[in-house]
Design a protein around this motif. Sequence first.
Motif, mmCIF file in Angstrom:
data_model
loop_
_atom_site.group_PDB
_atom_site.id
_atom_site.type_symbol
_atom_site.label_atom_id
_atom_site.label_comp_id
_atom_site.label_asym_id
_atom_site.label_seq_id
_atom_site.Cartn_x
_atom_site.Cartn_y
_atom_site.Cartn_z
ATOM 1 N N ARG A 86 4.637 3.186 -9.935
ATOM 2 C CA ARG A 86 6.059 2.838 -10.095
ATOM 3 C C ARG A 86 6.816 3.050 -8.790
ATOM 4 O O ARG A 86 7.644 2.228 -8.407
ATOM 5 C CB ARG A 86 6.706 3.709 -11.180
ATOM 6 N N THR A 87 6.516 4.176 -8.127
ATOM 7 C CA THR A 87 7.201 4.474 -6.872
ATOM 8 C C THR A 87 6.917 3.385 -5.836
ATOM 9 O O THR A 87 7.796 3.011 -5.055
ATOM 10 C CB THR A 87 6.759 5.861 -6.343
ATOM 11 N N ALA A 88 5.706 2.835 -5.866
ATOM 12 C CA ALA A 88 5.321 1.806 -4.895
ATOM 13 C C ALA A 88 6.137 0.525 -5.029
ATOM 14 O O ALA A 88 6.165 -0.293 -4.111
ATOM 15 C CB ALA A 88 3.825 1.490 -5.038
ATOM 16 N N ARG A 143 0.829 -1.194 0.000
ATOM 17 C CA ARG A 143 0.000 0.000 0.000
ATOM 18 C C ARG A 143 0.869 1.252 0.000
ATOM 19 O O ARG A 143 1.858 1.323 0.730
ATOM 20 C CB ARG A 143 -0.885 -0.027 1.241
ATOM 21 N N TYR A 144 0.458 2.222 -0.819
ATOM 22 C CA TYR A 144 1.196 3.479 -0.918
ATOM 23 C C TYR A 144 0.214 4.553 -1.345
ATOM 24 O O TYR A 144 -0.635 4.312 -2.201
ATOM 25 C CB TYR A 144 2.326 3.323 -1.957
ATOM 26 N N MET A 145 0.316 5.742 -0.759
ATOM 27 C CA MET A 145 -0.606 6.839 -1.070
ATOM 28 C C MET A 145 -2.075 6.364 -1.083
ATOM 29 O O MET A 145 -2.820 6.620 -2.041
ATOM 30 C CB MET A 145 -0.271 7.465 -2.426
ATOM 31 N N ASN A 146 -2.461 5.676 -0.028
ATOM 32 C CA ASN A 146 -3.852 5.247 0.163
ATOM 33 C C ASN A 146 -4.392 4.297 -0.892
ATOM 34 O O ASN A 146 -5.598 4.263 -1.140
ATOM 35 C CB ASN A 146 -4.790 6.460 0.239
ATOM 36 N N SER A 196 2.049 4.495 -13.852
ATOM 37 C CA SER A 196 1.977 5.849 -13.318
ATOM 38 C C SER A 196 3.133 6.074 -12.357
ATOM 39 O O SER A 196 3.747 5.115 -11.877
ATOM 40 C CB SER A 196 0.656 6.061 -12.571
ATOM 41 N N ASN A 197 3.383 7.343 -12.094
ATOM 42 C CA ASN A 197 4.480 7.661 -11.185
ATOM 43 C C ASN A 197 4.253 7.033 -9.814
ATOM 44 O O ASN A 197 5.163 6.499 -9.205
ATOM 45 C CB ASN A 197 4.600 9.185 -11.067
ATOM 46 N N VAL A 198 3.010 7.063 -9.367
ATOM 47 C CA VAL A 198 2.750 6.564 -8.016
ATOM 48 C C VAL A 198 2.852 5.033 -7.965
ATOM 49 O O VAL A 198 3.438 4.466 -7.034
ATOM 50 C CB VAL A 198 1.423 7.127 -7.439
HETATM 51 C C1 LIG Z 1 6.680 10.901 -8.409
HETATM 52 O O1 LIG Z 1 6.335 10.498 -7.100
HETATM 53 C C2 LIG Z 1 7.305 10.831 -6.131
HETATM 54 C C3 LIG Z 1 6.866 10.199 -4.828
HETATM 55 O O2 LIG Z 1 5.521 10.422 -4.554
HETATM 56 C C4 LIG Z 1 7.416 12.347 -6.054
HETATM 57 O O3 LIG Z 1 8.405 12.681 -5.103
HETATM 58 C C5 LIG Z 1 7.810 12.872 -7.432
HETATM 59 O O4 LIG Z 1 7.806 14.287 -7.400
HETATM 60 C C6 LIG Z 1 6.831 12.401 -8.486
HETATM 61 N N1 LIG Z 1 7.328 12.780 -9.783
HETATM 62 C C7 LIG Z 1 6.546 13.242 -10.721
HETATM 63 C C8 LIG Z 1 7.201 13.504 -12.041
HETATM 64 O O5 LIG Z 1 5.359 13.422 -10.545
#
Ligand SMILES: *[C@@H]1O[C@H](CO)[C@@H](O)[C@H](O)[C@H]1NC(C)=O
Length: 274
Positions: A155-157, A53-56, A151-153
Amino acid sequence: MLWLLLLQVWASCLWLGHSEVVNSFSTCSQFFYRGIFPSSALQTNSSALICQRYMNQYFFATLYNTQKRIPVYSAYIYQRGPGDRPAARWMIEPQLVNRTYPKQMETEGALKNMYHISEIQISQSQAINKDYDYQTGWNRGHLNPSGHQNSNVSRTATFTLTNVVPQNSSLNKGAWKSYEQKTVVQRSQNCQATYIIVGAVPGNRTIANGRINIPSHIWSGACCKMNNTMSAWAAIAQNDRNHVDNITLGDLEGRLSRLYNRGPVSLFHSDCPR
Ligand SMILES: *[C@@H]1O[C@H](CO)[C@@H](O)[C@H](O)[C@H]1NC(C)=O
Ligand SMILES: *[C@@H]1O[C@H](CO)[C@@H](O)[C@H](O)[C@H]1NC(C)=O
Ligand SMILES: *[C@@H]1O[C@H](CO)[C@@H](O)[C@H](O)[C@H]1NC(C)=O
Ligand SMILES: *[C@@H]1O[C@H](CO)[C@@H](O)[C@H](O)[C@H]1NC(C)=O
Ligand SMILES: *[C@@H]1O[C@H](CO)[C@@H](O)[C@H](O)[C@H]1NC(C)=O
Ligand SMILES: *[C@@H]1O[C@H](CO)[C@@H](O)[C@H](O)[C@H]1NC(C)=O
Ligand SMILES: *[C@@H]1O[C@H](CO)[C@@H](O)[C@H](O)[C@H]1NC(C)=O
C-alpha cells in the motif's frame, strides 16, 4: 529448441541488473496478464517506463509522461486485503532525475540529502509534492489505489507521485471511490487473479503554473482469470464530474483509440473478453 531456451536464459540474465526506469517492462512483466503490455498507441516521445520498486520489491508498473508530469497508466494485480490506508509520505522516482540514482522510490527530502540536488532538479521530469499542495478542487488521485493492495508495504508503494494525477475531488471521493471499493470488489469475486490497468487521458488544463496536466478522463480496464474461464470489465469517468460509466473492455479500447488518436489501443492479451 535448446538454443532458444539458452537464449532466453541469457536474455533474462541481462535483465537482472536492470534499473527501475527501464527500457522495457520485461523487468516487471508479472503485472500484465500473460506478460502482454498495452499497445504502443498509448506511448509518446516523453514516456518513461517505471517498474515501481520499494523495499527491495516490485509492486506495479507505470508508464509516465515526463513532459505532462502525469502517468499514462499504472498496471497492477488486484489484491485487496484487511488493513488500513497507511499514513505514508509521498515519494518520487529517483531515476527520472538521473539514471544512475537508486532504483527504489524515495521521498524528495531523502533524495535531496543523498545527492545534494535541488527541488528544481527533481521537478524537471516529474511532479513534486508542492505541485499538489493547496489545490482546491483537485486531489492526488491514485491510479493504482492503496486499497487494492494487501499489505502495509504494497500500500505504501502506491504513494509515489508517479502514480497520481490531479483528480476532481468530488469524483475522487465519490463515484471513482465507489468504482474502486464496490464495483471492482463485486466484479472480482470469482477471480483467481485480476489484472487491472488504470490510466488518464491528458486534458487541456493544468495546475501548478502549467507544470502538471489535468487529465480529461480517468479510465480503468480489468481482466479476470477464473477457474475455467475469463471475464473482463472497464470504466471511464470525465474528470470534471462525479460520474463513472461502466463499459466493456472493447468499448474502452475503442474510446481510448479515439481519445488518444495514435492508432488502435489494446490493453490486454486477446484472451480477455471484449
Ligand atoms: C507501514 O509502512 C510504513 C513505511 O514503511 C512504516 O513507516 C509504518 O510504520 C508501517 N506501519 C505499520 C502499521 O506497519
Ligand atoms: C515528438 O518529437 C518530435 C521531434 O522531437 C516532435 O516534433 C513531436 O512534436 C513530438 N511529438 C509529441 C507527441 O510530443
Ligand atoms: C548523474 O549522476 C552522476 C553521478 O552522481 C553524475 O556524474 C552525472 O553527471 C549525472 N548526470 C546528469 C545528467 O545529471
Ligand atoms: C456499475 O456496475 C456496478 C456493478 O457491477 C454497479 O454496482 C454500479 O451501480 C454501476 N454503476 C453505474 C453508474 O451504472
Ligand atoms: C476454483 O477452484 C478452486 C480449487 O480447485 C476451488 O477451491 C474454488 O472453489 C473454485 N472457485 C470457483 C468460483 O469455482
Ligand atoms: C482540447 O483542445 C483541443 C483543441 O482546442 C480540442 O479539440 C479538444 O476537444 C479539447 N479537449 C478537451 C478534453 O476539452
Ligand atoms: C468536479 O466535479 C464536480 C461534480 O460534478 C463539479 O461540480 C466541479 O465543478 C468539478 N470541479 C472541477 C475543478 O472541475
